[in-house]
Motif scaffolding. Structure first.
Motif, mmCIF file in Angstrom:
data_model
loop_
_atom_site.group_PDB
_atom_site.id
_atom_site.type_symbol
_atom_site.label_atom_id
_atom_site.label_comp_id
_atom_site.label_asym_id
_atom_site.label_seq_id
_atom_site.Cartn_x
_atom_site.Cartn_y
_atom_site.Cartn_z
ATOM 1 N N ILE A 1 82.266 81.391 84.838
ATOM 2 C CA ILE A 1 82.213 81.394 83.380
ATOM 3 C C ILE A 1 80.867 80.821 82.967
ATOM 4 C CG2 ILE A 1 83.190 80.384 81.279
ATOM 5 C CD1 ILE A 1 85.895 80.354 82.691
ATOM 6 N N PRO A 2 80.143 81.485 82.066
ATOM 7 C CA PRO A 2 78.838 80.960 81.661
ATOM 8 C C PRO A 2 78.924 79.507 81.201
ATOM 9 C CG PRO A 2 79.134 83.167 80.806
ATOM 10 C CD PRO A 2 80.463 82.751 81.411
ATOM 11 N N GLY A 3 78.036 78.681 81.745
ATOM 12 C CA GLY A 3 77.955 77.276 81.364
ATOM 13 C C GLY A 3 78.918 76.359 82.069
ATOM 14 N N GLU A 4 79.853 76.883 82.895
ATOM 15 C CA GLU A 4 80.830 75.995 83.519
ATOM 16 C C GLU A 4 80.203 75.160 84.616
ATOM 17 O OE1 GLU A 4 84.076 77.309 86.203
ATOM 18 O OE2 GLU A 4 83.134 79.281 86.067
ATOM 19 N N ASP A 5 80.789 74.011 84.884
ATOM 20 C CA ASP A 5 80.333 73.123 85.945
ATOM 21 C C ASP A 5 80.759 73.718 87.282
ATOM 22 O OD1 ASP A 5 79.250 70.712 87.025
ATOM 23 O OD2 ASP A 5 81.286 69.957 87.256
ATOM 24 N N VAL B 1 77.793 67.569 97.552
ATOM 25 C CA VAL B 1 76.626 66.695 97.565
ATOM 26 C C VAL B 1 75.920 66.726 96.225
ATOM 27 C CG1 VAL B 1 76.247 66.838 100.068
ATOM 28 C CG2 VAL B 1 75.166 68.504 98.557
ATOM 29 N N THR B 2 76.278 67.683 95.368
ATOM 30 C CA THR B 2 75.631 67.811 94.067
ATOM 31 C C THR B 2 76.467 68.722 93.171
ATOM 32 O OG1 THR B 2 73.538 68.294 92.965
ATOM 33 C CG2 THR B 2 74.192 69.797 94.708
ATOM 34 N N HIS B 3 76.061 68.828 91.937
ATOM 35 C CA HIS B 3 76.678 69.750 90.984
ATOM 36 C C HIS B 3 75.579 70.567 90.335
ATOM 37 C CE1 HIS B 3 80.873 68.356 90.791
ATOM 38 N NE2 HIS B 3 80.343 67.235 91.241
ATOM 39 N N THR B 4 75.952 71.708 89.817
ATOM 40 C CA THR B 4 75.033 72.560 89.092
ATOM 41 C C THR B 4 75.810 73.214 87.963
ATOM 42 O OG1 THR B 4 73.374 74.300 89.347
ATOM 43 C CG2 THR B 4 75.412 74.604 90.568
ATOM 44 N N ASP B 5 75.150 73.866 87.050
ATOM 45 C CA ASP B 5 75.808 74.579 85.958
ATOM 46 C C ASP B 5 75.592 76.066 86.135
ATOM 47 O OD1 ASP B 5 76.559 72.238 84.641
ATOM 48 O OD2 ASP B 5 74.666 72.124 83.559
ATOM 49 N N ALA B 6 76.569 76.846 85.702
ATOM 50 C CA ALA B 6 76.397 78.295 85.719
ATOM 51 C C ALA B 6 75.439 78.676 84.596
ATOM 52 C CB ALA B 6 77.742 78.992 85.535
ATOM 53 N N PRO C 1 60.993 67.898 101.973
ATOM 54 C CA PRO C 1 62.227 68.467 102.515
ATOM 55 C C PRO C 1 62.219 69.991 102.400
ATOM 56 C CG PRO C 1 62.621 67.486 100.369
ATOM 57 C CD PRO C 1 61.219 67.157 100.751
ATOM 58 N N GLN C 2 62.830 70.628 103.373
ATOM 59 C CA GLN C 2 62.974 72.084 103.332
ATOM 60 C C GLN C 2 64.231 72.372 102.525
ATOM 61 O OE1 GLN C 2 63.537 73.870 107.154
ATOM 62 N NE2 GLN C 2 63.694 75.934 106.320
ATOM 63 N N LEU C 3 64.111 73.192 101.482
ATOM 64 C CA LEU C 3 65.237 73.477 100.604
ATOM 65 C C LEU C 3 65.860 74.820 100.925
ATOM 66 C CD1 LEU C 3 63.782 72.285 97.177
ATOM 67 C CD2 LEU C 3 65.235 71.032 98.772
ATOM 68 N N VAL C 4 67.156 74.931 100.674
ATOM 69 C CA VAL C 4 67.905 76.155 100.867
ATOM 70 C C VAL C 4 68.554 76.498 99.535
ATOM 71 C CG1 VAL C 4 69.823 77.240 102.101
ATOM 72 C CG2 VAL C 4 68.388 75.555 103.260
ATOM 73 N N GLU C 5 68.385 77.716 99.045
ATOM 74 C CA GLU C 5 68.997 78.140 97.786
ATOM 75 C C GLU C 5 70.350 78.768 98.074
ATOM 76 O OE1 GLU C 5 68.329 81.468 94.358
ATOM 77 O OE2 GLU C 5 66.562 80.394 95.050
ATOM 78 N N VAL C 6 71.357 78.380 97.293
ATOM 79 C CA VAL C 6 72.702 78.917 97.417
ATOM 80 C C VAL C 6 73.065 79.538 96.079
ATOM 81 C CG1 VAL C 6 75.115 78.314 97.867
ATOM 82 C CG2 VAL C 6 73.293 77.085 99.039
ATOM 83 N N THR C 7 73.491 80.816 96.053
ATOM 84 C CA THR C 7 73.848 81.476 94.798
ATOM 85 C C THR C 7 75.181 82.188 94.941
ATOM 86 O OG1 THR C 7 72.697 83.520 95.368
ATOM 87 C CG2 THR C 7 71.429 81.872 94.155
ATOM 88 N N ALA C 8 75.859 82.356 93.828
ATOM 89 C CA ALA C 8 77.117 83.109 93.785
ATOM 90 C C ALA C 8 77.323 83.571 92.350
ATOM 91 C CB ALA C 8 78.278 82.249 94.255
ATOM 92 N N GLU C 9 78.140 84.582 92.168
ATOM 93 C CA GLU C 9 78.387 85.134 90.838
ATOM 94 C C GLU C 9 79.865 85.054 90.494
ATOM 95 O OE1 GLU C 9 76.068 87.980 89.349
ATOM 96 O OE2 GLU C 9 74.404 87.579 90.720
#
Length: 178
Positions: free
Chosen positions: A123-127, A134-139, A112-120
């Protein structure tokens, strides 16, 4: 073997222990569920467990463990009861594994071709929720969120946007596909 040897062998074995499920019924009818002391919560974004979910909860727990469980239910009025719940017979057997399929280089699916999504600004460590959820990540420890999506997932958004939502900070970022 004599009967005495068998009894001695039985006494030397460890006692059978079952997973302990504790269900606490809150005043509003919601349920707090733990399995061996660990919280057993509904899936992300699902509503809180209710009394009507009891059977589904027990099915999920016994399916995961494939063993009977001891259940303690503590009602909001102070009453409680205990029971043993076993997996339903149709759920006890594991499905037969499918025969292995030999693949050639032509049969192998493309990576699969992946796309990276970032934002700033999180809060450190927040969900961080990633919408189209479609998914979750941690800060990270700096508060930066990063999610990897398949290009097809990103393309599912008619606007070409993904929203990262901080559950604790309330911060959200709209990221547009470039």
């Amino acid at each position: 073997m004599s009967r005495r040897e068998t009894r001695a062998q039985q006494e030397s074995r460890s006692p059978v222990t079952l997973p302990l499920v504790v269900v606490t019924v809150e005043r509003g009818g919601t349920l707090a569920v733990t399995v061996d002391g660990a919280p057993f919560a509904p899936e992300a974004f699902a509503p809180a467990w209710r009394r009507s979910d009891f059977g589904r909860i027990m099915d999920r727990i016994t399916d995961q463990r494939r063993t009977p469980v001891r259940v303690e239910v503590h009602e909001s009025d102070g009453t409680s009861f205990t029971d043993i719940i076993t997996p339903s017979p149709s759920r006890r057997t594991r499905p037969e594994p499918e025969p292995a399929k030999t693949e050639t280089a032509f049969d192998a699916p493309a990576a699969p071709q992946l796309v990276e999504v970032t934002a700033e600004g999180f809060i450190p460590g927040e969900d961080i929720g990633v919408a189209i959820i479609v998914t979750h990540t941690d800060a990270s420890h700096t508060g930066r969120a990063r999610a990897l999506l398949e290009a097809a997932q990103f393309d599912a958004s008619p606007t070409g946007e993904v929203v990262l939502i901080g559950r604790l900070s309330g911060n959200y970022e709209i990221v547009r596909r470039s």
